[in-house]
Structure formats: structure tokens, C-alpha cells
Design an enzyme around this catalytic site. Structure first.
Site, short mmCIF file in Angstrom:
data_model
loop_
_atom_site.label_atom_id
_atom_site.label_comp_id
_atom_site.label_asym_id
_atom_site.label_seq_id
_atom_site.Cartn_x
_atom_site.Cartn_y
_atom_site.Cartn_z
N ASP A 36 -19.98 -60.85 -38.52
CA ASP A 36 -19.34 -60.45 -39.77
C ASP A 36 -18.22 -59.44 -39.58
OD1 ASP A 36 -21.29 -58.33 -39.09
OD2 ASP A 36 -20.71 -57.49 -41.02
N GLU B 272 -29.64 -63.78 -29.60
CA GLU B 272 -28.64 -62.89 -30.21
C GLU B 272 -27.31 -63.63 -30.30
OE1 GLU B 272 -28.03 -60.41 -31.81
OE2 GLU B 272 -29.08 -58.60 -31.21
N LYS C 67 -20.34 -58.87 -24.17
CA LYS C 67 -19.13 -58.09 -23.86
C LYS C 67 -19.21 -57.55 -22.45
CE LYS C 67 -17.06 -57.23 -28.24
NZ LYS C 67 -16.67 -56.23 -29.24
N PHE D 54 -12.87 -56.72 -30.80
CA PHE D 54 -13.70 -56.97 -31.98
C PHE D 54 -13.60 -58.46 -32.34
CE2 PHE D 54 -13.99 -56.76 -36.79
CZ PHE D 54 -15.36 -56.53 -36.81
N VAL D 55 -14.74 -59.11 -32.48
CA VAL D 55 -14.76 -60.56 -32.77
C VAL D 55 -15.55 -60.84 -34.04
CG1 VAL D 55 -14.37 -61.49 -30.45
CG2 VAL D 55 -16.68 -60.82 -31.11
N ASP E 36 -23.14 -56.24 -27.53
CA ASP E 36 -21.89 -55.47 -27.55
C ASP E 36 -22.11 -54.15 -26.83
OD1 ASP E 36 -19.65 -53.98 -28.28
OD2 ASP E 36 -19.45 -54.95 -30.21
N ARG F 126 -18.91 -64.57 -41.92
CA ARG F 126 -19.93 -65.14 -41.02
C ARG F 126 -19.83 -66.66 -41.02
NH1 ARG F 126 -23.75 -60.96 -39.74
NH2 ARG F 126 -24.06 -59.47 -41.41
C1 PRP Z 1 -24.72 -57.16 -34.56
C2 PRP Z 1 -25.12 -58.38 -33.76
C3 PRP Z 1 -26.12 -57.84 -32.76
C4 PRP Z 1 -25.65 -56.42 -32.56
C5 PRP Z 1 -24.97 -56.30 -31.22
O1 PRP Z 1 -25.66 -56.87 -35.53
O2 PRP Z 1 -25.68 -59.37 -34.58
O3 PRP Z 1 -27.43 -57.84 -33.26
O4 PRP Z 1 -24.71 -56.12 -33.60
O5 PRP Z 1 -24.39 -55.04 -31.06
P1 PRP Z 1 -24.93 -53.96 -30.04
O6 PRP Z 1 -25.12 -54.65 -28.73
O7 PRP Z 1 -23.81 -52.96 -30.03
O8 PRP Z 1 -26.20 -53.36 -30.58
P2 PRP Z 1 -25.44 -55.84 -36.74
O9 PRP Z 1 -26.20 -54.59 -36.47
O10 PRP Z 1 -23.99 -55.71 -37.04
O11 PRP Z 1 -26.16 -56.58 -37.93
P3 PRP Z 1 -25.93 -58.10 -38.39
O12 PRP Z 1 -26.59 -58.97 -37.33
O13 PRP Z 1 -26.60 -58.18 -39.70
O14 PRP Z 1 -24.44 -58.36 -38.45
#
Ligand code: PRP
Length: 187
Positions: free
Chosen positions: A164, A104, A136, A157-158, A108, A170
Site C-alpha cells: 500500500d 510475506e 530489500k 519505496f514500492v 524491508d 494494494r
Molecule cells: C508491510 C509488509 C510487511 C512489512 C515489511 O506491512 O506487508 O509485513 O511491512 O516491513 P519490515 O520488514 O520493515 O517490517 P505493514 O506494517 O505496512 O502493514 P500492511 O501489511 O497492512 O501494509
């Protein structure tokens, strides 16, 4: 001087540089190479965010390995998780009896990684570990360990290096965080 970026009216400052990321990835890869010596793990990248981290990490991996991808989405274009994780692309590989390492970019809220764990465990892997470039602090949603952590960060927020902001940025080489004031003053 701190490097600042203004995106969609929000101000971001450079937080983790390209060099710091590169150095930390080498350390994580060295641990994984040692821990999985003589085994052939499958690295499973969680799309989209993890694609850059996975591609850099994998090039520091010196043992035999395979790669596959999941695609999840929980944020859409927002800064805060919708609370609903959707599986947009399933795995192609056979998980049963294999050593799996989920990759990952960020943990978050923990919802995505918990969802991933549940799906993979159903397929009876031989082992399952997690690597995340960012974690986090104080995540309420997970009751298991992230085995390999790049950087533990505050709850800001990063963006950048795969992460993204409404699907953009990205491609930034470093990681940036929103400034304490968040929104920039109107010019
Ligand atoms: C983002 C990131 C992780 C997830 C983490 O993905 O890539 O997969 O959020 O957040 P969490 O711990 O709160 O679930 P996102 O759903 O934004 O899709 P992306 O990877 O396409 O940006």
C-alpha cells in the site's frame, strides 16, 4: 515507454510486471511443492500486504496444505517503518508440531518477519520457513534466511500487488517503485 503513475504527488514507475510476478510465483510454488511433498504445511499469510501474493501462490500449490493469517502493523500510513511492530490479529491454528511457511509480501527493515519468527517459534512448530515475494537488499535486522525469495530489490519505496501507499493502491496488478526524483514537480 515506462508506465508512470502519480500518487499523492509522488511519481512511480512500473517495476515488476504482472507477467513477471506470475512466472516467479510458479517457480517458487514448484520448489515448495517439491520440498514439502508428503507433508501438509500451514501457510501463514501476514496481513494485510501478503493477501494477494498468498492467494496467487496458494493456487500454484498442488500438495495438501492449510492456511491461516496473522495481522501485523508497523508502517501505519508512512513510507518508513515506525520501528514498532504490533500484533493486530493472532493465529487461529495450532502451530505445535506442524510445518509452518510464513508468507510475506515484502521484507524491508526485517522487523515484521523477525517479530513473526519469534511468535511462531514460541509455539514449537515442527519446522519453520519463510517466503517473501520481495526482499530489500542489505537488511540489517535479520540474522536468519528467507528460504524462498521472489525478487531481491533495491531499497526504493514500492507499491502495488498488495503493497500500500497510505492504505491505497494494494489493488494494482503490477509492482511500482518511486522514481529517482521521488516527488513529482508541481504541475
Ligand atoms: C508491510 C509488509 C510487511 C512489512 C515489511 O506491512 O506487508 O509485513 O511491512 O516491513 P519490515 O520488514 O520493515 O517490517 P505493514 O506494517 O505496512 O502493514 P500492511 O501489511 O497492512 O501494509
Amino acid at each position: 515507454m515506462t508506465e508512470l503513475l502519480k500518487i499523492n504527488g509522488d511519481m512511480f514507475e512500473k517495476f515488476i510486471s504482472e507477467e513477471q510476478i506470475r512466472g516467479r510465483i510458479k517457480e517458487l510454488a514448484a520448489r515448495i511443492n517439491a520440498d514439502y511433498s508428503g507433508r501438509i504445511p500451514i501457510f501463514i499469510g501476514v496481513l494485510n500486504g501478503a493477501f494477494i501474493f498468498l492467494s496467487d501462490l496458494i493456487r500454484e500449490i498442488s500438495i495438501d496444505c492449510e492456511i491461516d493469517f496473522f495481522k501485523l502493523s508497523s508502517y501505519g500510513d508512512a513510507k518508513i517503518s515506525s520501528g514498532q511492530v504490533k500484533l493486530l490479529k493472532d493465529l487461529d491454528c495450532q502451530v505445535s508440531g506442524r510445518d509452518i511457511i510464513v508468507v510475506e509480501d515484502i521484507v524491508d527493515s526485517g522487523l515484521s518477519i523477525a517479530f513473526t519468527k519469534k511468535i511462531i517459534e514460541k509455539e514449537n512448530p515442527k519446522s519453520l520457513k519463510f517466503v517473501s515475494l520481495l526482499l530489500k537488499k542489505g537488511i540489517p535486522k535479520i540474522d536468519f534466511t528467507i528460504d524462498y525469495i521472489g525478487f531481491e530489490i533495491p531499497r526504493d519505496f514500492v507499491i502495488g500487488y498488495g503493497l500500500d501507499y497510505a492504505q491505497k493502491v494494494r489493488n494494482l496488478k503490477s509492482i511500482y517503485r518511486i522514481t529517482p526524483h521521488g516527488t513529482a514537480r508541481p504541475e
